[in-house]
Design a protein around this motif. Structure first.
Motif, PDB file in Angstrom:
ATOM      1  N   ALA A  10      -1.608   8.283   1.373  1.00 38.46           N
ATOM      2  CA  ALA A  10      -2.403   7.424   0.740  1.00 38.46           C
ATOM      3  C   ALA A  10      -3.318   8.035  -0.293  1.00 38.46           C
ATOM      4  O   ALA A  10      -3.414   8.921  -0.207  1.00 38.46           O
ATOM      5  N   GLN A  11      -3.687   7.187  -1.067  1.00 42.27           N
ATOM      6  CA  GLN A  11      -4.728   7.380  -2.265  1.00 42.27           C
ATOM      7  C   GLN A  11      -5.861   6.475  -1.824  1.00 42.27           C
ATOM      8  O   GLN A  11      -5.577   5.459  -1.739  1.00 42.27           O
ATOM      9  N   GLU A  12      -6.983   6.968  -2.179  1.00 44.44           N
ATOM     10  CA  GLU A  12      -8.131   6.146  -1.879  1.00 44.44           C
ATOM     11  C   GLU A  12      -9.333   6.395  -2.930  1.00 44.44           C
ATOM     12  O   GLU A  12      -9.636   7.619  -3.181  1.00 44.44           O
ATOM     13  N   GLN A  13      -9.962   5.464  -3.482  1.00 43.91           N
ATOM     14  CA  GLN A  13     -10.833   5.584  -4.363  1.00 43.91           C
ATOM     15  C   GLN A  13     -12.162   5.409  -3.627  1.00 43.91           C
ATOM     16  O   GLN A  13     -12.785   4.775  -2.982  1.00 43.91           O
ATOM     17  N   LEU A  14     -13.074   6.807  -3.867  1.00 47.35           N
ATOM     18  CA  LEU A  14     -14.261   6.905  -3.228  1.00 47.35           C
ATOM     19  C   LEU A  14     -15.514   6.718  -4.000  1.00 47.35           C
ATOM     20  O   LEU A  14     -16.508   6.135  -3.498  1.00 47.35           O
ATOM     21  N   ALA A  15     -15.235   6.677  -5.379  1.00 47.79           N
ATOM     22  CA  ALA A  15     -16.325   6.303  -6.472  1.00 47.79           C
ATOM     23  C   ALA A  15     -15.846   6.425  -7.700  1.00 47.79           C
ATOM     24  O   ALA A  15     -14.568   6.655  -7.830  1.00 47.79           O
ATOM     25  N   LEU A  19     -11.122  10.349  -6.307  1.00 44.81           N
ATOM     26  CA  LEU A  19     -10.018   9.870  -5.412  1.00 44.81           C
ATOM     27  C   LEU A  19      -9.903  10.932  -4.223  1.00 44.81           C
ATOM     28  O   LEU A  19     -10.354  12.081  -4.518  1.00 44.81           O
ATOM     29  N   ALA A  20      -9.684  10.221  -3.179  1.00 41.22           N
ATOM     30  CA  ALA A  20      -9.196  11.061  -1.810  1.00 41.22           C
ATOM     31  C   ALA A  20      -7.586  10.777  -1.717  1.00 41.22           C
ATOM     32  O   ALA A  20      -7.026   9.868  -2.110  1.00 41.22           O
ATOM     33  N   PHE A  21      -7.154  11.858  -1.395  1.00 37.86           N
ATOM     34  CA  PHE A  21      -5.649  11.973  -0.902  1.00 37.86           C
ATOM     35  C   PHE A  21      -5.595  12.497   0.518  1.00 37.86           C
ATOM     36  O   PHE A  21      -5.980  13.372   1.019  1.00 37.86           O
ATOM     37  N   HIS A  22      -4.651  11.683   1.183  1.00 41.07           N
ATOM     38  CA  HIS A  22      -4.572  11.664   2.527  1.00 41.07           C
ATOM     39  C   HIS A  22      -2.917  12.258   2.793  1.00 41.07           C
ATOM     40  O   HIS A  22      -2.119  11.882   2.239  1.00 41.07           O
ATOM     41  N   PHE A  23      -2.950  13.171   3.434  1.00 41.91           N
ATOM     42  CA  PHE A  23      -1.716  14.142   3.928  1.00 41.91           C
ATOM     43  C   PHE A  23      -1.451  14.021   5.385  1.00 41.91           C
ATOM     44  O   PHE A  23      -2.513  13.879   6.258  1.00 41.91           O
ATOM     45  N   THR A  24      -0.234  14.097   5.757  1.00 41.88           N
ATOM     46  CA  THR A  24       0.147  14.390   7.182  1.00 41.88           C
ATOM     47  C   THR A  24      -0.528  15.834   7.524  1.00 41.88           C
ATOM     48  O   THR A  24      -0.591  16.479   6.421  1.00 41.88           O
ATOM     49  N   LYS A  25      -0.760  16.038   8.654  1.00 45.74           N
ATOM     50  CA  LYS A  25      -1.346  17.302   9.294  1.00 45.74           C
ATOM     51  C   LYS A  25      -0.155  18.240  10.046  1.00 45.74           C
ATOM     52  O   LYS A  25       0.301  17.597  10.858  1.00 45.74           O
ATOM     53  N   PRO A  26       0.314  18.995   9.336  1.00 49.98           N
ATOM     54  CA  PRO A  26       1.517  19.780  10.013  1.00 49.98           C
ATOM     55  C   PRO A  26       1.166  20.295  11.193  1.00 49.98           C
ATOM     56  O   PRO A  26       0.211  20.851  11.464  1.00 49.98           O
ATOM     57  N   ALA A  27       2.179  20.378  12.028  1.00 51.45           N
ATOM     58  CA  ALA A  27       2.150  21.157  13.488  1.00 51.45           C
ATOM     59  C   ALA A  27       1.689  22.487  13.348  1.00 51.45           C
ATOM     60  O   ALA A  27       2.164  23.210  12.384  1.00 51.45           O
ATOM     61  N   PRO A  87       4.013   9.211  -5.493  1.00 52.18           N
ATOM     62  CA  PRO A  87       3.919   8.047  -4.859  1.00 52.18           C
ATOM     63  C   PRO A  87       3.905   8.334  -3.289  1.00 52.18           C
ATOM     64  O   PRO A  87       3.909   9.506  -2.927  1.00 52.18           O
ATOM     65  N   VAL A  88       3.447   7.357  -2.413  1.00 51.40           N
ATOM     66  CA  VAL A  88       3.390   7.613  -1.140  1.00 51.40           C
ATOM     67  C   VAL A  88       4.541   8.097  -0.343  1.00 51.40           C
ATOM     68  O   VAL A  88       5.513   7.468  -1.039  1.00 51.40           O
ATOM     69  N   GLY A  89       4.546   9.178   0.140  1.00 52.85           N
ATOM     70  CA  GLY A  89       5.814   9.689   0.942  1.00 52.85           C
ATOM     71  C   GLY A  89       6.147  10.778   0.140  1.00 52.85           C
ATOM     72  O   GLY A  89       7.100  11.622   0.702  1.00 52.85           O
ATOM     73  N   ALA A  90       5.693  11.300  -0.914  1.00 52.60           N
ATOM     74  CA  ALA A  90       5.948  12.498  -1.763  1.00 52.60           C
ATOM     75  C   ALA A  90       5.761  13.550  -0.636  1.00 52.60           C
ATOM     76  O   ALA A  90       4.759  13.492  -0.097  1.00 52.60           O
ATOM     77  N   GLN A  91       6.427  14.792  -0.926  1.00 49.58           N
ATOM     78  CA  GLN A  91       6.476  15.956  -0.153  1.00 49.58           C
ATOM     79  C   GLN A  91       5.809  16.944  -1.097  1.00 49.58           C
ATOM     80  O   GLN A  91       6.299  17.254  -2.117  1.00 49.58           O
ATOM     81  N   LEU A  92       4.676  17.613  -0.538  1.00 45.48           N
ATOM     82  CA  LEU A  92       4.275  18.897  -1.055  1.00 45.48           C
ATOM     83  C   LEU A  92       3.857  19.950  -0.144  1.00 45.48           C
ATOM     84  O   LEU A  92       4.123  19.707   0.904  1.00 45.48           O
ATOM     85  N   GLN A  93       3.177  20.832  -0.662  1.00 49.41           N
ATOM     86  CA  GLN A  93       3.171  22.087  -0.022  1.00 49.41           C
ATOM     87  C   GLN A  93       1.495  22.603   0.139  1.00 49.41           C
ATOM     88  O   GLN A  93       0.783  22.129  -0.809  1.00 49.41           O
ATOM     89  N   ILE A  94       1.094  22.911   1.140  1.00 45.20           N
ATOM     90  CA  ILE A  94      -0.234  23.539   0.988  1.00 45.20           C
ATOM     91  C   ILE A  94      -0.176  24.938   1.784  1.00 45.20           C
ATOM     92  O   ILE A  94       0.930  25.420   2.318  1.00 45.20           O
TER      93      ILE A  94
END
Length: 241
Positions: A10-15, A19-27, A87-94
């Motif tokens: 998700a994307q979220e407007q904070l102010a 923006l905030a970006f929410h990602f899955t937390k990998p195992a 878009p929501v569902g996009a795969q990225l790396q950290i």
């Protein structure tokens, strides 16, 4: 440093402009509140500079939460414009986690967080974690913004201060003449005298500074003016955020 795959949830407007970006937390990804990660959105060979494909962000989420969250001021840089376009569902790396701007083990000493603008992000993780752990330590947050409209997480911080008697929030606005909202809190810039006043009565406080590099440098000078030992000051500067 290990690389993990994450999915944008998700994307979220904070102010305004933030923006905030929410990602899955990998195992297997474990971190300490206050640490950071690198977000990677492409290959170095596909960009003019590493800044176009990789950025460092403090983790806003607390360690016990089941997602990873970052927050940033949105600029016209190639990296941020591409990040916003995913878009929501996009795969990225950290890559990560890393960083030493974390809370110590001595609960008898008070903590003073000093944040300017988006520099609030590492403190959000620490404050959420402190609330979750019911940490028995006095924490004061001095949070400076231009206007309430620019103040990310302000409502959450106000709620945290109401529910946690060990946490006190002092938010100050420096440009209320440009605001369309009402504000009954503090106004003006932090100075040595105000910092001394706000910290009066705290037991041997340790100071944490986070924000744009110019603010971090200015706060170091003010704390020195206020008589704070440099060994009691930890800082993190956010370049270009």
């Amino acid at each position: 440093m290990k690389t993990y795959s994450v999915q944008l949830q998700a994307q979220e407007q904070l102010a305004e402009g933030t923006l905030a970006f929410h990602f899955t937390k990998p195992a297997g990804f474990e971190f300490i509140a206050g640490q950071a990660l690198d977000l990677i959105i492409g290959e170095q060979g596909d960009a003019d500079s590493e800044w176009d494909v990789r950025h460092t962000f403090s983790i806003v989420a607390a360690p016990h939460e089941n997602e990873l969250v970052i927050a940033t001021r949105m600029r016209d840089s190639p990296f941020k414009q591409q990040l916003k376009s995913f878009p929501v569902g996009a795969q990225l790396q950290i890559e990560g986690p890393y960083g030493e701007l974390t809370l110590g083990e001595d609960l008898t000493r008070a903590v003073v967080f000093i944040a300017g603008g988006i520099g609030i992000t590492p403190f959000m993780s620490m404050l959420r974690d402190a609330a979750h752990q019911q940490r028995q330590q006095d924490i004061l947050l001095l949070y400076s913004n231009r206007r309430p409209e620019d103040s990310a997480f302000l409502s959450e911080l106000q709620q945290l201060s109401q529910h946690n008697p060990r946490f006190k929030l002092i938010a100050t606005m420096t440009s209320m003449q440009d605001s369309g909202q009402e504000w009954s809190g503090e106004t003006g810039y932090l100075d040595a005298q105000r910092i001394q006043q706000y910290c009066q009565g705290l037991n041997q406080p340790i100071y944490y500074i986070s924000g744009p590099p110019m603010l971090v440098e200015a706060m170091h000078d003010l704390l020195d003016e206020a008589g704070v030992d440099e060994d009691d000051v930890l800082s993190e500067g956010f370049l270009g955020y």
